[in-house]
Design an enzyme around this catalytic site. Structure first.
Site, PDB file in Angstrom:
ATOM      1  N   SER A 149      48.282  44.684  40.871  1.00 34.16           N
ATOM      2  CA  SER A 149      48.399  46.108  41.194  1.00 34.16           C
ATOM      3  C   SER A 149      47.518  46.540  42.363  1.00 34.16           C
ATOM      4  O   SER A 149      47.665  47.656  42.862  1.00 34.16           O
ATOM      5  CB  SER A 149      48.053  46.967  39.965  1.00 34.16           C
ATOM      6  OG  SER A 149      46.698  46.810  39.604  1.00 34.16           O
ATOM      7  N   LYS A 187      41.288  50.555  39.911  1.00 32.40           N
ATOM      8  CA  LYS A 187      42.194  51.392  40.682  1.00 32.40           C
ATOM      9  C   LYS A 187      41.398  52.303  41.634  1.00 32.40           C
ATOM     10  O   LYS A 187      40.192  52.484  41.494  1.00 32.40           O
ATOM     11  CB  LYS A 187      43.020  52.282  39.749  1.00 32.40           C
ATOM     12  CG  LYS A 187      43.984  51.555  38.827  1.00 32.40           C
ATOM     13  CD  LYS A 187      45.164  50.973  39.565  1.00 32.40           C
ATOM     14  CE  LYS A 187      46.194  50.393  38.603  1.00 32.40           C
ATOM     15  NZ  LYS A 187      45.695  49.221  37.872  1.00 32.40           N
TER      16      LYS A 187
END
Length: 229
Positions: A149, A187
């Site tokens: 990701s 993230k």
């Protein structure tokens, strides 16, 4: 105010610079202060650096410079600092000066960033040796990255994320976030109105939006290690 060990360390560094023009290694500092591990030396150096007593010279793992001594330093000690500054200045101009050996410290390795396990549940599993030059001030730990990701940020599956432990971060920084007390994820952090948005760095994934009480910052990315097989 400095602790006794911080006083002892800065005097040892000052003395070694005066004698050789080269700062001592982490192993030498550990033995001189009778510490059990190099991580203790790293914490002392980080504390002295944060207080403005020493600084690390860029791109050199074993280069420390004494900026100032504590107020209770003796006059002779302060004269030694001036001499050390002169030695450091001369040594910087020596084009053929040998590169210092890399110092390595061990930081906790808390496992893989994966759903279903808060980071605290993974503590104490093992440790990861890391070049000291990759770490700045503060307390650090490592996590093995799982998934793709964040590949557009250069972070790949199997990489080791070096994380500075903190519970706050600025907008746009890459953080380790614990979501709803269950899922740890790496993230980009964005505060979007009254919400918290966790953005991936992969067009195949969508941003995750949560309430402010659902996300806990547990650290921010300080560096990466990658092994090639």
């Amino acid at each position: 105010m400095l602790t006794a060990k911080q006083h002892e360390l800065i005097r040892f560094i000052q003395t070694r610079l005066g004698e050789t023009g080269i700062s001592p290694s982490f192993e030498e500092m550990k033995e001189a202060l009778d510490l059990k591990s190099k991580s203790g030396v790293h914490r002392l150096i980080s504390a002295l650096e944060e207080r403005g007593f020493i600084r690390r010279l860029p791109n050199r793992a074993r280069a420390l410079e004494v900026i100032r001594m504590p107020e209770d330093a003796t006059p002779a000690s302060r004269q030694s600092v001036a001499a050390n500054d002169m030695v450091a200045s001369v040594s910087k101009t020596m084009a053929n000066a040998p590169e210092p050996a890399n110092d390595v410290i061990e930081i906790p390795l808390h496992g893989r960033i994966a759903a279903g396990a808060p980071i605290e549940a993974l503590e104490g599993q093992s440790s990861l040796p890391v070049p000291a030059a990759l770490l700045g001030p503060g307390e650090h730990y490592a996590l093995e990255v799982s998934g793709d990701s964040m590949i557009e940020a250069g972070i790949f599956d199997g990489d080791f994320a070096l994380v500075r432990r903190t519970n706050s971060a600025r907008d746009g920084e890459i953080v380790v976030a614990l979501v709803r007390g269950e899922e740890a994820t790496l993230k980009y952090l964005h505060k979007d109105g009254g919400k918290v948005r966790l953005d991936p760095a992969n067009m195949a994934y969508e941003a995750q939006v949560y309430g402010p009480d659902e996300v806990e910052v547990q650290g921010k990315l300080a560096g990466l290690l990658r092994r090639y097989h």
